[in-house]
Every structure is written in C-alpha cells, then in structure tokens.
Design an enzyme around this catalytic site. Sequence first.
Site, PDB file in Angstrom:
ATOM      1  N   HIS A 166       0.791  -1.114   0.012  1.00 19.86           N
ATOM      2  CA  HIS A 166      -0.071  -0.136  -0.032  1.00 19.86           C
ATOM      3  C   HIS A 166       0.731   1.237   0.143  1.00 19.86           C
ATOM      4  O   HIS A 166       1.868   1.183   0.585  1.00 19.86           O
ATOM      5  CB  HIS A 166      -0.887  -0.017   1.383  1.00 19.86           C
ATOM      6  CG  HIS A 166      -2.027  -0.920   1.227  1.00 19.86           C
ATOM      7  ND1 HIS A 166      -2.815  -1.214   0.188  1.00 19.86           N
ATOM      8  CD2 HIS A 166      -2.526  -2.109   1.895  1.00 19.86           C
ATOM      9  CE1 HIS A 166      -3.832  -2.067   0.319  1.00 19.86           C
ATOM     10  NE2 HIS A 166      -3.269  -2.698   1.531  1.00 19.86           N
TER      11      HIS A 166
ATOM     12  N   CYS B 279       0.126   2.292  -4.957  1.00 19.18           N
ATOM     13  CA  CYS B 279      -0.966   3.038  -5.305  1.00 19.18           C
ATOM     14  C   CYS B 279      -0.316   4.584  -5.172  1.00 19.18           C
ATOM     15  O   CYS B 279       0.556   4.882  -4.409  1.00 19.18           O
ATOM     16  CB  CYS B 279      -2.088   3.029  -4.345  1.00 19.18           C
ATOM     17  SG  CYS B 279      -3.674   3.532  -5.033  1.00 19.18           S
TER      18      CYS B 279
END
Length: 824
Positions: A412, A461
């Site tokens: 992430h 991301c």
Amino acid sequence: MEEGRMSIGALSEDVLNKLSKMLDNSACGWRQLANAVSEQPKFRCSERELTRCSLQVLSIEGSPGRALLAWLADRSCSLDFLLHCLRKMDHKEAVQYLTTTVAELIQITVQPQSQQATAGSRVVLTCRASGPPGLCYQWFRGKEEILDATGSTPELVLCPLAPIHQGHYICRVNHGENCIFSQWVHVRFVHSAGSSSSLFPGSVSGLLITHQPQSQAVSEGDTLLLECNAEANPPAQYEWYHNMVPMKQHKTRSLKIPCVTTAHRGQFRCKVFNLYHEAWTDTAKVTIGPSSITEASWVEVDRGRDSQEVHRSTYGPGVNPLQQMANPPPSDKNFHATDKVALLIGNMNYRYHTQLSAPIADVHELTNLLRQMDFKVVSLLDLNWQEMHSAVTEFLLLLDKGVYGLLYFAGHGYENYGNSFMVPIDAPFSYTSEHCLCVQNILTRMQEKKTGLNVFLLDMCRKRNPHDDIIVQPGLIKVTANIVFGYATCVDAEAYEVKREEVSNGIFISFLKRRVCEDEKVTVMLDRVAEDMGRCAITRGRQALELRSNLSERRSLTDAIQTSDCCSESYSARNLQWAVAHVLPQSLCLQFECGVKVQLGFAAEFSNVMVIYTRILEKPKEIVSCCAQLTDFPEDVDIDLKKTNQETLLEAGSLLLIKENLPSPEVPSLYTRIRSLQRLKTELTFTTCLHYTYSNMDEEVQERQTVTVGKPLVSKLNLHEPRVPRACSGSSSFSLDSFTVTEGSSFASAGSTSSAWSYYAQTARESSSPDSPTTSRSANIPEETDSPELFDAPKSLFASKSLPHSQVNDTNYKFSDMYNFHSY
C-alpha cells in the site's frame, strides 16, 4: 531550536567533515573528545558505541570522528558544550575553526512587518534570530540607532505612537564582529481611522498589497518561490491557494516548494487579511515542464547585497549552441558500478487494511533477476514502521561512491504534494506521513553517499491520502543526473495485482521481469515495459507505468562491477555487512539416546523467512517408524502452527522455494517455515521432538532435545530496535534525516556475535580480492548451509527458477477489489 542554543546537527556536512578530520588522530582526537563530553551523563559513550566509531576505518571514506559527532548530534549536544569540551582537551585548531564557523550561523527566524497605527496606540516590531549563544539586537530608524529600553531587544515597542515614529526600521543581529540585518519595514502614522483609505489608494478596505507574486515556468525538480507582501495594521496574515484549494501549511509571505512536480502546475494566489480587512493578490500561473537549452550563454547570479551578475558563455565564440548539441562528442558507454545493492520490501499482511497477495511473488522474482546481475539483494516481507526505518538505515550503510542503489517496494502507498509514501503493515486506518516512509527523503540520503545510480521502483498506489494534510519538506535533492523513478501506475491512480494459479503477481512485475535484465539504459528498459503494458488490453485504461528520470548517462542495471584499489576496503566492508544479514545456521546432526540420528537443515526463502527441514539419517532396525518434529519456537517469530512439520514445501506455506534446491534425502523430510525473523530479539531456540515406535511395542516413545542456532539471516541486524533519531527537517515528525551515514548497527551486531567478526571480515576480504576463486556473482548468492564452510560450493538460497515468463494472456487475469492496492 531554542534561541541562543544550537545543536551540532545545525552544522553543514562540509563543516562536520572538516571538523572530523581534525579529530581523527590518536594524540588529541575523537577518543579524547568522547572522554571530555562524558562529564554530562547523557553524552557518556558505552564500549559498544566506541567500537562502532572505531570500525568506521573499515570504509575507505569512514571517519571515527564523524561517527562520534553524529552520535552527539543525535543526542542534541549543543555547540557551546562541544566548544567547552574542545577547549578542555586543548584542541586549539578545532576551537578556532568551530568558533569562526558558528559565528556565521546567525539566521533571522521572525522578520518584522510593516504597520500603520493612529496616535497614542502601541506598535510592536518583532525580529528574532537563531544562532550561537550571546546574540545581540540593535534597532535603527533609517540610519539612526534607537537607544531606548526596547531598542536592544527582539521586540521594539513604539508607545504611545507619535508622528516622530513614522519611518523605515531595520534590526541588526550581532554576534561578535559578525552581523545580519532583517528586512526593512515601514511604520505609518495615521491621524484617524477614517483616513486610512487615503494612504492606500486603490486598495481594498485600506489593506495595501505592495508586492504581487509573479508567473513562472520551472522544470521538474526545481524550487518554486512565490512572494507577496502587504502593509496593514494589525499586521497582515497570509494564506496561499493552489487552483483555489487552500495550502494550509503555507501561511507566510513567501511560498517555497522544493523539488516541484507536475502536480504543482496551475494557478497560485495569496489571500492577505487581518482582523478587519481582506484582499487577494493577482493570479500567478506556474507551468512545469522539461528544461531546454536555447541560449548561447547562462548567467550566474550571486544574490549577496553587493554582488554583480556574472555572464559566462558555455560555448566558444562563433559557435551556435544548437549546432554543438546536434554534434555531441562521442560518449563513453562503458560505464561500471563500484558495487550494486538492492533493498526489496513486500508488505502483504496489513493489520488494518486490505490484505495483498502479490508482493511475495514479486519480491521473489525480482530478487532472482537482480542476483543474476550481481546485485547484493536484501529481500524482506511484512515490515512494520520501525522495521522499515531500520531496514532503510542498513540499506544506506551498503551504499558508497559509485555504487548502484535500487529500492523496490510492493504494498500500500500514496502520493501527496509530489512526495511518495510507503505504508508499513502496522499503519493505522487513518494513517498520515508520520506513520509511513517518504521515498524522497530516502533519495536525499542516497545522494549523500555519491551513488552512481539511484533507482526507485514503486509498485504501489498513488492516490491522494485525504487523511494527510501535512506537506513533508524533503531534504534538498541535488542535481546528480543519476535518478530514475519507475512508478507502477500514474499520479492519482491505483496499482493492481493479478491472480494466476496459486501465486499472484503484480501487473508491474509481470511486465518488468521480461525486460529488467536487458543490457539497455535503465530508462530505455522501463520505456519498453511501459509500451508492453500499453499494448495489453486488460491494463489499458486501468494502469500505466510512469517514468521520471534525470539520468544523463547510458547506465544499465547490467553494468559490470569494477572495484579500484582505492575502493577495495569499502567493497570488502560492504561484502561483510551484506554477508552478516545472510548467514544461515550450519546444518546440524542430533544423536538421540535411542540410536536415531536426525539432520536439521536450513534454507532461506527471503532475507527474513527461513525454512527448517528435518530428516532421519540413521535409525536402529528395531525401530519401525520415527519422525522428528520441531516445536516450542520463540514468540518473537511468526509461525503458522497448522503448517509446521509438513511433508511438502507447499503444505508448509512455501510457494516459491523449489524442492530441487534442497537436498534430496532417500527418506521424506518435514518442513517448517519461520517468518518475521527481523523481530527475533534473542538467539533462535526450539525443541526437536523425536517420535518413534519399536517393533514389539504399540505405544509411541518421545525424546526431546533443545536446539539453539544463533540469530539467522537478517535477525542479526536487530531491525526491531529503533535507530537513534536526528533532528528532523520539514513538516513531518519523522524524517530519514534520522538515518546517519555513520550508524554502524550491523557492524556492531557482527562484532557482538562471538568470533564471527574476524571470520566474516576475512571472508569479505577474500571474496573481494581479484585473485579469489569466488566470483562476484557467487559471492552475492547466499546458500543452503549443509556444510560447515560458509561460502564454499554455494547453492542458491532462493529458487533459481522464476515463475513462468510466458506471454501474458489477457483472459488469465482477473481484476478484483480484493486484489487492489488500495492506498486508504
């Protein structure tokens, strides 16, 4: 920083380096300084800390004195105490140099502001500065010094205000013979409140903007500076807006953004206001794009008060610059690295966020490919905040002049204000930059090592994080023309992973693994990866690789390693440091009282994941069945009890270790997979429980032996321990400024592991010797240790077989929100 008190950390790198050279001697040097500072208990060095300093001599550019100064800076040692200690040890050269240097460190931290007020009111002009102890203030109106009670204080009070007080004011801050001036400000005397509009023709409600921000065109990586100024009473406040969105961290008259990106293009305005009035500046349009050379000369401007512009032509007389660019001199394409080091982090098992599947396969595949190109690879899975910070510290220790450094992160992440942040597995649900690691801060630390190539591959991301309004100000990024960023996806977009059989792959690695070993310039190789992704129907419109680079030379990941004589010691030290984190326990043979002989073997799946196998070597004929199982592991490590002592690697949870890489016993082995070795605080101790049955007995018999195998693989580096932080820069509470070049935790770990230090040092020297039979490639591959020799006959710890490199079949990809790299 407190007024009148400065820390050693405020000194520049050049000053610290010069000071450390004066301390690197035995007669009156760093050891004597360590003894002098011990008069204050918090600066008392332990034997281990002194050893860390002394071990810096292993590096060609290492400095024990520099290490001690960094240690003192970490503990906020003040400059005046350092000077006191240097005088105490009678180091006249260092005292003189530091005294002169400190006198030049005066900085204005609060500038006075122009004001207007009516008769009888109270006006306060404030000027504050940081610097060495004993700063003095002098206020002037025009050329006349103000001699009243407040004229020699940081705050000049004009009360009651009268016409005589109107004029221009300036403050001089002195330290001995050195001084610095504040900006000029104007105090206006207003006869009545209603007359203010006449003093400010064309202004809104009596608020006068005296300086407007100007439109600019800058290149990525430049520093953007916009300024405005206003005169008002009460003093004006400022708030900057970007595309009409407030920039909450920018509330001064100057807007400064270091290292701008395309995200900063657009319109900027400043709202100027006080208790009664409000006004807006003109709009400044900022365009951001690549730099270009269209002029035949450049101008170097020294911004000192008495300086002049210096014009220097970059081309000879009569030579058209565009013609010279069209016919450049032939360049040397035979570039090489002094070493190649990579840190690969894959985070999957998040505590408060979506679980990911692909990082384990992605890190594993990239590890194998980089090892083929002679990279020293440290591969780690599932790190929390502290472990990621410590891992980056150790990674920085492996860097040096001319070294190629590569950082890969899968997990992430998010991007705010042009800065990229990697999210640890323990980040809370509403995480901000203080819970994460800023990639740009890591880059500034890499540049301090004068690396030959800096490559960042971020498989995460890049969506905006709505919980984070902090604007992190990374350290100044130097123009080194050797930086490459490969983003798995575009700005404000997500990165995906795909599901294929038992193993998931990230889209980025699925395409990167076909190209990464090509003998091409790094940017050319990544451009081809981007083109491959663009041709795939399943990725089109969902994910596209973005490349950012200032790489000016044809440097490739496949470039050979060439170590000069001057770098041989540094190369040996890196070999040692890397080897310390990749040593497995030696194979063991346990003899039980019943006559059964059991072998324990060890293999590594990653730098923090190890597989232990047990097999029966000998057993008496009267024993019809027996097996050896492992139990009683320490709580620090992560073990799935349901998958311990399994007959196959797959059942033990290892998807990537190939069984052919392990010994093939005639009888079956039992496998146990141990994760999170970085959290191991003591030596790894467990129990080997032998279960056996005699031919004439129905009941099973057990024998137990306790086994201690030391600290395997990365556990030697104690990544769970916090590294001593340094003063942070920027707005973030946590900065990689805390990771000092001189931190020697892995050296200390090596030195504390019985007699391993001398053995590893000898091994490192032998492996770096040009006459050594061990090639650089084999020296970079740790092995399954079935023999007592550490580096003889190496076998790869990691699977030599990568996952299939077949053409991507669009129909095999399944996109799902479950496998989406969400950033929040």
